[in-house]
Design a protein around this motif. Structure first.
Motif, PDB file in Angstrom:
ATOM      1  N   GLN A  61       0.830  -1.196   0.000  1.00 36.47           N
ATOM      2  CA  GLN A  61       0.000   0.000   0.000  1.00 36.47           C
ATOM      3  C   GLN A  61       0.867   1.249   0.000  1.00 36.47           C
ATOM      4  OE1 GLN A  61      -2.964   0.147   3.046  1.00 36.47           O
ATOM      5  NE2 GLN A  61      -4.024  -1.698   2.361  1.00 36.47           N
ATOM      6  N   LYS A  62       0.628   2.111  -0.970  1.00 34.21           N
ATOM      7  CA  LYS A  62       1.365   3.361  -1.035  1.00 34.21           C
ATOM      8  C   LYS A  62       0.659   4.478  -0.276  1.00 34.21           C
ATOM      9  CE  LYS A  62       3.376   2.432  -5.600  1.00 34.21           C
ATOM     10  NZ  LYS A  62       3.534   2.924  -6.987  1.00 34.21           N
ATOM     11  N   THR A  63      -0.635   4.303  -0.064  1.00 28.49           N
ATOM     12  CA  THR A  63      -1.423   5.323   0.629  1.00 28.49           C
ATOM     13  C   THR A  63      -2.021   4.721   1.888  1.00 28.49           C
ATOM     14  OG1 THR A  63      -3.384   4.729  -0.661  1.00 28.49           O
ATOM     15  CG2 THR A  63      -1.985   6.480  -1.530  1.00 28.49           C
ATOM     16  N   SER A  64      -2.793   5.509   2.585  1.00 31.25           N
ATOM     17  CA  SER A  64      -3.497   5.058   3.800  1.00 31.25           C
ATOM     18  C   SER A  64      -2.530   4.505   4.839  1.00 31.25           C
ATOM     19  CB  SER A  64      -4.558   4.004   3.453  1.00 31.25           C
ATOM     20  OG  SER A  64      -5.478   4.506   2.515  1.00 31.25           O
ATOM     21  N   THR A  65      -1.427   5.208   5.053  1.00 33.09           N
ATOM     22  CA  THR A  65      -0.477   4.811   6.082  1.00 33.09           C
ATOM     23  C   THR A  65      -0.745   5.643   7.338  1.00 33.09           C
ATOM     24  OG1 THR A  65       1.215   4.228   4.461  1.00 33.09           O
ATOM     25  CG2 THR A  65       1.958   4.639   6.717  1.00 33.09           C
ATOM     26  N   PRO A  66      -1.332   5.032   8.371  1.00 34.38           N
ATOM     27  CA  PRO A  66      -1.633   5.816   9.581  1.00 34.38           C
ATOM     28  C   PRO A  66      -0.361   6.221  10.311  1.00 34.38           C
ATOM     29  CG  PRO A  66      -2.122   3.492   9.921  1.00 34.38           C
ATOM     30  CD  PRO A  66      -1.781   3.638   8.474  1.00 34.38           C
ATOM     31  N   ARG A  67      -0.401   7.394  10.887  1.00 36.38           N
ATOM     32  CA  ARG A  67       0.731   7.927  11.660  1.00 36.38           C
ATOM     33  C   ARG A  67       0.237   8.305  13.047  1.00 36.38           C
ATOM     34  NH1 ARG A  67       4.529  12.432   9.047  1.00 36.38           N
ATOM     35  NH2 ARG A  67       5.118  10.527   7.904  1.00 36.38           N
ATOM     36  N   PHE A  68       1.014   7.919  14.054  1.00 39.23           N
ATOM     37  CA  PHE A  68       0.625   8.185  15.430  1.00 39.23           C
ATOM     38  C   PHE A  68       1.755   8.887  16.173  1.00 39.23           C
ATOM     39  CE2 PHE A  68      -1.510   4.248  14.120  1.00 39.23           C
ATOM     40  CZ  PHE A  68      -2.842   4.614  14.297  1.00 39.23           C
ATOM     41  N   GLU A  69       1.388   9.888  16.966  1.00 41.01           N
ATOM     42  CA  GLU A  69       2.347  10.524  17.861  1.00 41.01           C
ATOM     43  C   GLU A  69       2.447   9.666  19.111  1.00 41.01           C
ATOM     44  OE1 GLU A  69       2.379  14.438  20.654  1.00 41.01           O
ATOM     45  OE2 GLU A  69       2.182  14.851  18.492  1.00 41.01           O
ATOM     46  N   LEU A  70       3.638   9.141  19.353  1.00 43.93           N
ATOM     47  CA  LEU A  70       3.836   8.216  20.466  1.00 43.93           C
ATOM     48  C   LEU A  70       4.296   8.923  21.739  1.00 43.93           C
ATOM     49  CD1 LEU A  70       5.664   5.385  18.500  1.00 43.93           C
ATOM     50  CD2 LEU A  70       3.264   5.413  19.201  1.00 43.93           C
ATOM     51  N   GLU A  71       5.131   9.914  21.574  1.00 41.20           N
ATOM     52  CA  GLU A  71       5.667  10.608  22.751  1.00 41.20           C
ATOM     53  C   GLU A  71       6.091  12.019  22.362  1.00 41.20           C
ATOM     54  OE1 GLU A  71       8.826   9.733  26.392  1.00 41.20           O
ATOM     55  OE2 GLU A  71       9.160   8.825  24.423  1.00 41.20           O
ATOM     56  N   ARG A  72       5.725  12.959  23.195  1.00 39.05           N
ATOM     57  CA  ARG A  72       6.150  14.348  22.987  1.00 39.05           C
ATOM     58  C   ARG A  72       7.108  14.722  24.111  1.00 39.05           C
ATOM     59  NH1 ARG A  72       4.295  19.300  20.376  1.00 39.05           N
ATOM     60  NH2 ARG A  72       2.874  17.961  19.182  1.00 39.05           N
ATOM     61  N   ILE A  73       8.339  15.022  23.734  1.00 41.16           N
ATOM     62  CA  ILE A  73       9.354  15.410  24.708  1.00 41.16           C
ATOM     63  C   ILE A  73       9.347  16.938  24.799  1.00 41.16           C
ATOM     64  CG2 ILE A  73      11.804  15.384  25.289  1.00 41.16           C
ATOM     65  CD1 ILE A  73      10.495  12.787  22.896  1.00 41.16           C
ATOM     66  N   TRP A  74       8.947  17.429  25.967  1.00 46.36           N
ATOM     67  CA  TRP A  74       8.799  18.876  26.116  1.00 46.36           C
ATOM     68  C   TRP A  74      10.137  19.593  25.980  1.00 46.36           C
ATOM     69  CZ3 TRP A  74       3.937  19.085  25.585  1.00 46.36           C
ATOM     70  CH2 TRP A  74       3.046  18.273  26.307  1.00 46.36           C
ATOM     71  N   SER A  75      10.119  20.694  25.266  1.00 45.70           N
ATOM     72  CA  SER A  75      11.298  21.543  25.202  1.00 45.70           C
ATOM     73  C   SER A  75      11.405  22.321  26.515  1.00 45.70           C
ATOM     74  CB  SER A  75      11.175  22.535  24.038  1.00 45.70           C
ATOM     75  OG  SER A  75      10.084  23.422  24.263  1.00 45.70           O
ATOM     76  N   PRO A  76      12.592  22.810  26.874  1.00 42.71           N
ATOM     77  CA  PRO A  76      12.725  23.601  28.108  1.00 42.71           C
ATOM     78  C   PRO A  76      11.785  24.803  28.114  1.00 42.71           C
ATOM     79  CG  PRO A  76      14.884  22.989  27.272  1.00 42.71           C
ATOM     80  CD  PRO A  76      13.903  22.582  26.223  1.00 42.71           C
ATOM     81  N   GLN A  77      11.560  25.386  26.935  1.00 43.59           N
ATOM     82  CA  GLN A  77      10.663  26.546  26.851  1.00 43.59           C
ATOM     83  C   GLN A  77       9.220  26.147  27.166  1.00 43.59           C
ATOM     84  OE1 GLN A  77      12.778  25.564  24.506  1.00 43.59           O
ATOM     85  NE2 GLN A  77      14.316  27.208  24.366  1.00 43.59           N
TER      86      GLN A  77
END
Length: 227
Positions: free
Chosen positions: A52-68
């Motif tokens: 499959q070239k399309t319909s590739t789901p993407r998930f955010e697994l972890e957000r590493i907070w910036s110091p700001q």
């Protein structure tokens, strides 16, 4: 954040291919609060289905907070895990440790002499990276291969079956060689025992003691048929 490995592929738990990667994404809350663009580091995954070239789901697994972000929003933790993190926890841990990254298992298409580089590139563009993935392509996804797709899939299946048969033969051959080595060791031990017995008989005969004859050992092992 210093990541020596920013992207990597590995097999998923259901036959899919997982593409993990680090990227930066804007933190909208921190941006609004600070009045300037604030970015965090984000670990995401693409869940790729071979063929499959399309319909590739993407998930955010972890957000590493910036110091700001931590300073502006008052966060006390270093990161926030997404709802899909637990599902891919084992693979994420291996990715972070850089274990098995890029190792999809099986036979890479570029190592299969049946196809040329252009066909291998076509298949890899459709997220088919191994002969195993080609052999397991569904009828729906065969169109990505183009003309002769079904024949190529059957050839991939035949290649894998032949390889499996060769592996079974190798196991049997190794077992036979091991058995032959054991028989040879027994024959050598028997020859040594017979020599020691003959020496003992000679010494007893020389001493004139015929009352305690030494035991007679067989001269050879019984026939052993190696199947």
């Amino acid at each position: 954040m210093d990541n020596t490995m920013t992207e990597g592929l590995m097999p998923g738990p259901d036959g899919s291919i997982l593409r993990f990667f680090y990227d930066t994404e804007r933190n909208e809350q921190a941006t609004i609060a600070e009045g300037r663009a604030i970015f965090d580091t984000v670990l995401s995954v693409d869940v790729i289905t071979p063929g499959q070239k399309t319909s590739t789901p993407r998930f955010e697994l972890e957000r590493i907070w910036s110091p700001q972000s931590k300073a502006v929003l008052g966060f006390t933790t270093d990161s926030k895990k997404g709802y899909k993190y637990a599902e891919f926890a084992e693979q994420i841990e291996r990715f972070k440790k850089q274990e098995s990254v890029g190792e999809l298992g099986g036979t890479p298409l570029k190592m299969w002499p049946r196809i040329d580089r252009s066909m291998a590139a076509t298949l890899m563009a459709a997220n088919v990276f191994t002969v195993e993935a080609l052999a397991n392509l569904s009828d729906t996804n065969l169109e990505v291969v183009g003309l002769g797709a079904r024949e190529l899939r059957e050839q991939a299946k035949a290649f894998l079956e032949q390889a499996a048969g060769g592996a079974d033969l190798s196991v049997l051959t190794a077992a036979r060689v091991n058995l032959e080595a054991q028989v040879k060791d027994l024959q050598q031990s028997l020859a040594l025992a017979n020599a020691q017995n003959a020496e003992l008989q000679r010494k007893l005969a020389g001493a004139g003691d015929a009352t305690t004859p030494a035991p007679n050992l067989p001269n050879s092992l019984p026939d052993i048929t190696l199947g």
